[in-house]
Each structure stands twice: as C-alpha cells, then as structure tokens.
Design an enzyme around this catalytic site. Structure first.
Site, PDB file in Angstrom:
ATOM      1  N   HIS A  22      -8.414  -5.528  -0.853  1.00 26.62           N
ATOM      2  CA  HIS A  22      -7.302  -4.721  -0.309  1.00 26.62           C
ATOM      3  C   HIS A  22      -6.406  -5.575   0.813  1.00 26.62           C
ATOM      4  O   HIS A  22      -5.078  -5.772   0.605  1.00 26.62           O
ATOM      5  CB  HIS A  22      -7.381  -3.572   0.059  1.00 26.62           C
TER       6      HIS A  22
ATOM      7  N   CYS B 268       0.886  -1.149   0.160  1.00 24.24           N
ATOM      8  CA  CYS B 268      -0.103   0.095  -0.050  1.00 24.24           C
ATOM      9  C   CYS B 268       1.054   1.298   0.106  1.00 24.24           C
ATOM     10  O   CYS B 268       1.570   1.551  -0.908  1.00 24.24           O
ATOM     11  CB  CYS B 268      -0.873  -0.074   1.164  1.00 24.24           C
TER      12      CYS B 268
ATOM     13  N   ASP C 276     -10.164  -4.324  -5.077  1.00 21.39           N
ATOM     14  CA  ASP C 276      -9.572  -3.275  -3.807  1.00 21.39           C
ATOM     15  C   ASP C 276     -10.405  -1.949  -4.000  1.00 21.39           C
ATOM     16  O   ASP C 276     -10.653  -1.273  -4.878  1.00 21.39           O
ATOM     17  CB  ASP C 276      -8.194  -3.071  -4.414  1.00 21.39           C
TER      18      ASP C 276
END
Lengths: 208, 375
Positions: B349, B165, B320
C-alpha cells in the site's frame, strides 16, 4: 511421613479457617459499604424538591441507575477482556511452541541466528495474522470496544446530570451547538454557490 | 571495558590444549557481541536525538485554505507543463507528506518532473467541534471548492482528479455526484476502497464488527489511539518487530536510517477522523457495502458508479495489506467508461506511492497514461 502429612493437613485446616474468617469479614465490610452508599443516596433523594437542591434530589435516582448500568458494563468488559487476553495468550503459546520446534539444535554462526530469527518471525506472523483474520477474534474485539464505549457513555451521562444540576453547559448542549454551527456553515456554503451560479448565468461567463 | 581491552587482557592465558581454537571462536563471538552492543547503543542515540525529521520539502505554495483543508500548489519543475492540472486528493488517514516523503521517493516530485501542474488537498486535523463533518462536506464542499479553485487558477474547464486510498474513494464519489458539471477530465485512483466484501484485510475484518454508532456517540471523532491499535494488528511481526531488527542491522547506513525515521514519523502522525465521516465510512462502505451496489447516499443523492464515463485509471498493489487489490479493482467493473485501465503492481500500500519501486515502475506508466489524456 505420616506425621508430616498430618502437620501439613492441620496447617491447611488452620489456613482454610483463617481464609474463611477473612472472607467473612471482607463480605460483611462490602455489605456495610453498599448499605451506606444506598443510605446516602436515599438521604440525597429526600432533599427538598424545591429550591437549589431540586435538581440534585431529582437526579439522584437516575444517577444510581446509571451507576448500576456502569457496573454491568464493567462486568461485561471484564469477561470480554479476559477472553481477549486468553486468545492472545493461546496464540502466543502456540506460536512459541511451533517456533521452538523449528529452532536449530546448535547455533554455530551468525547465519544460524539470522535464519532462526526469520523462521520465528514467520511463525509468529502467521499465528497472529490468523488470529486477527478470524471472525471470532474480530467479533470479540468489537464487543470489547463496545463495552468501553458503554462505560464512557455512562460516565458522560453522570457528568451530564451533575453539570445540569449546577446549571453549567453539558456535552449535549455543546453537541447541539456544534450541529447548529455545522448546519449553518452548510447553508452559507450552499447560498454562496447559488449566488455564484446566478452571477455566471447573468454575465454569461464560463464558471472559471 | 571495550572489546580490544578485553581481548588483550584474556589472550595471554592459555590453560587447555585446544585453547587456540577456542580463542578463535571466542574472539569471533565476542566481536559479534561487541558489534551488536555498539549498534544498539547507536540506535538508541539516534532515536533519542532524531529531532525534526524533514519531509514534504518539494517547493509549494498555499493557495487556498478552509477550516478542514489546505490547498497546495507545487512549483513546476519543467518550463512547459501539461495544461490539464492534476488535483491530488489525499486520504483522511495520516498525513499527505507520504506523497512527498523524500526527493528520491516523492510521488509529487516525479509527476512534476514529468511536466504536470500539481495541486494537493492537505486535510487539517478535525477537533470535537467538527464531529458532524460528513462525507457530504468532504465531497460536495471541500473537494468541490478545491476543484473550482484549481479550474479558475489554471484557466481550464476540466482537471484530472487523482486520489489515494480513502482519498481515491472520495474522488470516485465526487466524480459520480458532479458528473453533470463536467469538471473532471480523467479520474486516476490509487488503492480505492470500492467493494469491501472482497476486502480480505485485517482492517476490513475489524471494521465489520465495529459499533460505529456507539463510537460516534461516546467518542465523537475517531481518536488516533484507535487507529494505532488497529495498525498494531497489521503485519505485527514482519513489519512491527522486524523493522527494528533491520534498523539495528543497518544503523551505519545513513540513507537507510533517514528513510526509516521519515516513514516512522509518518506512521505515528495520525490525526483523528471526523466522527460522522468515519461512521458513514464504516457502516455504508465496510458493513453494508453500499458503494459498489450503487446504493450509498450522500446528501440524499445516490452514488451510481455506473454513471462514470470519463477515462479511469485504477492503480492497485498486489501485496496491499490495507486495501485488498480485488476490493479496489472492482471499480473498473462498476464504471461505464470505455477508456479504463487497471494497473497492478507487485508492491504494498505504501510501497506503491513512496518507494524506489514506484519511482521506477509505477510513476512512468501513470504519467504516460495521464499525459495521453491531458491537454
């Protein structure tokens, strides 16, 4: 019926009168309070401009300005907050209506409840995600936050003035120190790095 | 009165001709209601007495520490490990134990079992004194120090940099700015934020309208509460509401409950983000989209993604809802590497890194790719 109507309308008139009197008293009271506040500030600003009262008298005018700005920001916040609540509420009502349309006529089994739960969650999910995905809502949310940041900054400014007047360290002073310490740490880190590189160059060793 | 007592007390009072049918229906419904009440009570008791939830228990050692980070070294699980160590760079959002949530869903443990030597940067909580900590510090100081530490400890000249991320974005930036040092052999990213114009998530939408300068001037760091408010807008009903229905339904399934509690703990374990870092993250990446345009600057140096020529593995999740897959996938177009791979998986995610799906479908492929490019 006629008598009843008359009674009702008479009662309305007397209620209206009572409300008007009440509003009048309220507005006079508010005016008096505002006048008092201005008078107090005016007295503070007339304090001697020498000696320990100097800072207070100097700050009083800028404090007043800050309070007025605080009021303005608060008004803007209220406007945006009511718009925010309205958008949330509208979305909720629309989703509720849509979910009701899709509700089964009869619930005969647990499966019926389960199915409807899934349908209702889908409907609400679509409605709220649609709202949160919209530019209009995101922009409103941004404004709402911005108003809150403004309010905080006005409060900080007022506190800053008072702390200064009391010769105490302020948030700005602390910020300056944090910045200085941060810059110093960076400089130390860079210097250590340079020394390491010099040592490596001198010894001819690989950097690990 | 419990359900059995209630049923016994009402069963001997027939008063209509269709009593027996009605009693069967009533009994079924009452049993259902009784069961739901029991489950609700159990849910309440479990949530109230949850206590300490154990996460991140893969054996590790704290090998290095700075004011803003802890560098963890995981104990190898196989006798012979790949010589090239992997340095995992976690995001600044929530805590790194999501990568080691529980043994059967641990990203770290899986890579260890595949024979890798794993290090992890676990970011510490910034205080108001750290509001000026910037991307420059994270990338050029903390990550660089950790990279050098790992190289020294493992006696290698290059490592595999593996970010998740926001940590993936920082890994990309690091790989670009430290290219001349030749410290990174491979770059493996999971859901990096690269091209925010292609990010269609609610998070990106809100970020575009956030007055980041005002936030910095008034609050300093981004407080946890701001993040919770944002989280509540992400899949508010499918995840926000439905998960509690699922919990009540599965309250008798201990494995389900424990998993729920671990994820819930992680979701509400949100440290603030250093103000200056967050300001640059929002303005440069989300509002001006400078990173993909090769115009973002850190410490006066331009981040030119096209300079990256090392092998790149980019892992994205098709579902996501925090970083759109197309926003992450742009990395593969931006770099000049000849050896680059984009892996897409049908998950979300968090599902990408902490689920049975990722253990069975994602990690074997990721491990294979990294192993083929490690010493």
């Amino acid at each position: 019926m006629v008598i009843e109507d008359e009674v009702t309308s008479n009662s309305d008139i007397s209620n209206d009168n009572a409300n008007a009197v009440h509003d009048n008293i309220e507005s006079r009271f508010i005016q008096e309070q505002i006048a008092k506040v201005f008078s107090i500030w005016s007295d503070i600003s007339k304090l001697p401009t020498v000696g320990p009262s100097f800072a207070y008298s100097q700050n009083s005018r800028s404090d007043l300005k800050e309070l007025v700005e605080f009021g303005k920001s608060f008004l803007e916040l209220q406007i945006h907050l009511s718009e925010y609540c309205m958008q949330i509420n509208n979305t909720y009502v629309q989703a509720l209506a849509k979910a009701s349309e899709k509700a089964p006529k009869q619930y005969n089994s647990r499966e019926d409840f389960e199915k409807y739960r899934k349908v209702a969650i889908d409907v609400f999910e679509d409605a709220f995600t649609g709202l949160y995905d919209s530019k209009e809502f995101a922009s409103l949310y941004g404004l709402l936050q911005s108003n809150q940041f403004d309010l905080l900054m006005h409060l900080q400014k007022l506190n800053e003035n008072n702390l200064k007047a009391l010769n105490l360290p302020t948030r700005s002073d602390m910020d300056d120190m944090s910045k200085d310490i941060h810059e110093l740490k960076k400089t130390v880190h860079d210097l250590i790095r340079k020394i390491e590189v010099l040592k490596i160059n001198e010894s001819g060793n690989l950097p690990y | 009165m419990n359900l059995e007592t209630y049923l016994t007390s009402t069963s001997g009072k027939p008063d209509e001709k269709d009593t027996s049918t009605r009693q069967i229906i009533d009994t079924d419904i009452l049993k259902e209601v009784g069961d739901i009440t029991r489950k609700l009570e159990k849910t309440r008791d479990i949530l109230h007495s949850a206590g300490d939830i154990i996460v991140g228990n893969t054996p590790n050692e704290l090998v290095h520490e700075g004011r803003m980070y802890r560098l963890l070294h995981y104990r190898p699980m196989v006798s012979k490990t790949a010589k090239t160590p992997i340095l995992v760079v976690y995001a600044l959002i929530n805590r790194s134990y999501i990568l080691d949530l529980q043994p059967d869903k641990s990203w770290i443990r899986n890579l260890l079992s595949q024979g890798f030597d794993i290090y992890l940067i676990d970011w510490k909580t910034p205080t108001q004194l750290d509001k000026y900590v910037s991307f420059d510090d994270y990338v050029n100081n903390y990550i660089d120090t950790c990279v050098d530490f790992v190289r020294r400890k493992s006696s290698v000249d290059k490592i595999t940099l593996h970010g998740y991320c926001m940590g993936a974005t920082m890994s990309v930036i690091y790989s670009t700015l430290h290219l001349h040092c030749d410290k990174v052999r491979n770059l493996a990213t999971i859901a990096p934020v690269i091209d925010s114009d292609k990010d269609t998530t609610v998070l990106a939408n809100f970020s575009r309208y956030l007055e980041a300068n005002k936030l910095f001037n008034s609050l300093g760091n981004l407080p946890s509460e701001q993040l919770y408010a944002l989280y509540s807008t992400l899949k508010p009903f499918k995840q926000g509401v439905n998960k509690y229905f699922n919990l009540v339904e599965n309250i008798d399934n201990d494995a389900f409950v424990q998993n729920f509690l671990r994820v819930e703990k992680w979701l509400y374990d949100t440290p603030p983000i250093a103000g200056e870092t967050f300001r640059q993250w929002i303005i440069d990446i989300y509002q001006k989209n400078l990173l993909v345009a090769n115009e973002m600057k850190i410490a006066n140096e331009i981040i030119d993604l096209s300079k990256i020529k090392i092998p790149v593995l980019n892992i994205v999740a098709e579902e996501d809802h925090l970083v759109s897959p197309q926003c992450s996938a742009s990395l593969n177009d931006a770099v000049s590497s000849l050896d680059k791979r984009l892996m897409r998986f049908h998950t979300g995610h968090v599902g990408l890194i902490a689920s049975s799906y990722s253990q069975n479908n994602v990690l074997p492929k990721v491990g294979q790719w990294i192993k083929a490019r490690s010493q």
